[in-house]
Scaffold this active site. Structure first.
Site, PDB file in Angstrom:
ATOM      1  N   TYR A  24       0.708  -1.353  -0.023  1.00 10.32           N
ATOM      2  CA  TYR A  24       0.281   0.102  -0.076  1.00 10.32           C
ATOM      3  C   TYR A  24       0.685   1.149   0.251  1.00 10.32           C
ATOM      4  O   TYR A  24       0.462   2.223   1.227  1.00 10.32           O
ATOM      5  CB  TYR A  24      -1.273  -0.232   1.129  1.00 10.32           C
ATOM      6  N   TYR A 152     -14.049  -6.140   4.765  1.00 11.36           N
ATOM      7  CA  TYR A 152     -12.562  -6.680   3.862  1.00 11.36           C
ATOM      8  C   TYR A 152     -12.140  -7.640   4.242  1.00 11.36           C
ATOM      9  O   TYR A 152     -12.293  -8.681   5.370  1.00 11.36           O
ATOM     10  CB  TYR A 152     -11.205  -5.846   4.935  1.00 11.36           C
ATOM     11  N   ASP A 253     -14.920 -15.385   7.429  1.00 12.59           N
ATOM     12  CA  ASP A 253     -13.769 -14.123   7.698  1.00 12.59           C
ATOM     13  C   ASP A 253     -13.118 -14.642   9.532  1.00 12.59           C
ATOM     14  O   ASP A 253     -13.323 -13.566   9.829  1.00 12.59           O
ATOM     15  CB  ASP A 253     -13.494 -13.884   7.085  1.00 12.59           C
ATOM     16  N   LYS A 282      -3.388 -15.387  10.064  1.00 12.93           N
ATOM     17  CA  LYS A 282      -2.632 -14.388  10.755  1.00 12.93           C
ATOM     18  C   LYS A 282      -2.389 -14.620  11.870  1.00 12.93           C
ATOM     19  O   LYS A 282      -0.830 -15.614  11.414  1.00 12.93           O
ATOM     20  CB  LYS A 282      -3.265 -12.781  10.551  1.00 12.93           C
TER      21      LYS A 282
END
Length: 434
Positions: A24, A152, A253, A282
């Site tokens: 990003y 997201y 998610d 993660k």
């Protein structure tokens, strides 16, 4: 060719700017780059000698901190046996142990485990599972997904297609993505009473398009990169009921929320529900090696395998990497054998108390805490390039986004270290008033 073993701090930054494209970030104007030489516990040691308290858990993954001896040893032990082996037609103990553990600790019924490389790919796998399930049932028209605005789910194309199409970070690709259905983000905060009107639009969309919808996909309880929004468990419970009523699969998610971050081992537990498909990543390997998994129940696995094709059409090269599975096994054992519930609750209580003064500023719209997640929401978008140097000057690593300053520290953080994080947030927020 440069000797990367003996780079000075200046040369490291120079070569980084010449060749490395960060996430990003503009390559031509990358902004501040902070070289890290090593990490220990909750501390990032910079190449110039400074030490920062990590408030991000390296994007929510290092729940046990850095350089943990138990996790280090798990990697060392495994690398002496095999670092990698293909997973087609082959199996190995670290993967079998990890799959067995995940089937045991995740919500009821999720007993089939498909390993992949990253959270985004775990979402891709979940979407493909849902589509292939319905294709096997003779309903190939079910290719749409219903999801929530402000959501997201990752950076790959399938995952991007179920992220918020307008306010999200992937709006530039909207014209190139498959178009799906988006209900309003849940308006009911975590601790606010739920009303049926809060889910009315969602219920309407699922009713109108139920013959085309393959699955609902959402982040449970916490919408992460969409603004660190915490919503009512009753909303999630009603989503499960509506999926059941209309014969639609539910994908949850838990890539950001899994492994205790919200105060429950998995955020689904706040609502007492079990999805048909679950994505995790993660913190799965505690920040050591990238690994993710997509779990499903018997309904999904049997449905896919009963179809004409008979097999699930996916297979990453590094699927079930032995090193990653070994460290994941060690991390989960370390977590479950610790008093993690008390650690998370203690972190949450301290953040709630020490971040509260931020709410006295008129431009702060909300201060909220759930589990080991602390959030200060501002009225306007933050200039990250101006705030990051201030945080570093205060001896902390905190990376805001949008209008959000947030903390997700490792579970091993001490009271004094956490106070350094919260005081830095308060100091930096105070500078915005000037």
């Amino acid at each position: 060719m440069a000797d990367t073993q003996d780079l000075s701090n200046h040369e490291l930054v120079r070569l980084d700017r010449a060749h490395v494209w960060h996430p990003y970030t503009s390559f031509t104007q990358p902004g501040m780059i902070t070289p890290v030489s090593h990490a220990q516990g909750v501390e990032l040691h910079l190449a110039d000698g400074r030490v920062l308290i990590d408030g991000m858990s390296s994007w929510w993954s290092t729940l046990h901190g850095y350089n943990h001896p138990v996790l280090n040893q798990a990697v060392i032990d495994q690398v002496g046996k095999m670092a990698h082996v293909m997973f087609a037609g082959i199996t190995h103990e670290p993967a079998v142990k990890l799959a067995t553990t995940l089937a045991k600790i995740t919500p009821e019924g999720l007993n089939k485990v498909f390993f992949s490389d990253s959270g985004s790919v775990a979402v891709e796998v979940a979407l493909k599972m849902a589509i292939q399930y319905w294709h096997s049932q003779g309903q190939a028209q079910r290719t749409m997904f219903l999801t929530l605005k402000r959501g997201y789910h990752g950076d790959t194309f399938g995952a991007m297609s179920v992220c918020d199409p307008h306010s999200g970070m992937h709006h530039l690709f909207h014209h190139a993505l498959s178009h799906h259905l988006f209900a309003e983000a849940p308006p009911c905060a975590f601790d606010e009473p739920f009303q049926e009107s809060h889910i009315a639009k969602f219920a309407q969309l699922i009713q109108q398009h139920r013959q085309k919808i393959a699955a609902v996909i959402l982040e449970p309880i916490v919408q992460g990169a969409g603004g660190m929004r915490f919503y009512s468990p009753d909303y999630l419970r009603r989503v499960r009921e509506l999926c059941d009523k209309n014969g639609i699969l539910l994908i949850v998610d838990e890539i950001a929320t899994g492994f205790g971050r919200t105060g429950k081992l998995f955020a689904c537990e706040h609502a007492g529900i079990s999805p048909d498909i679950l994505c995790i990543g993660k913190a799965l390997t505690a920040g050591y090696i990238t690994l993710a998994a997509t779990l499903c129940n018997d309904k999904v696995s049997n449905g896919i395998c009963a179809g004409d094709n008979g097999i699930f059409m996916h297979g990453p090269t590094y699927m079930a990497n032995p090193l990653a599975c070994a460290v994941a096994n060690a991390s989960i054992e370390l977590l479950l054998n610790s008093d993690w519930q008390n650690a998370v609750a203690t972190i949450g209580t301290q953040m709630r108390e020490e971040l509260a003064p931020c709410s006295e500023f008129s431009f702060v719209t909300d201060v909220r805490v759930l589990g080991a997640i602390g959030v200060v929401e501002l009225e306007n978008t933050i200039d990250v390039s101006k705030l990051m140097p201030q945080f570093i000057e205060n001896g902390v690593w905190i990376r805001p986004f949008g209008n959000i300053i947030y903390l997700m520290p490792p579970f091993i953080i001490t009271k004094e270290q956490l106070s350094k994080l919260t005081s830095a947030v308060l100091k930096v927020v105070a500078t915005l008033a000037k």
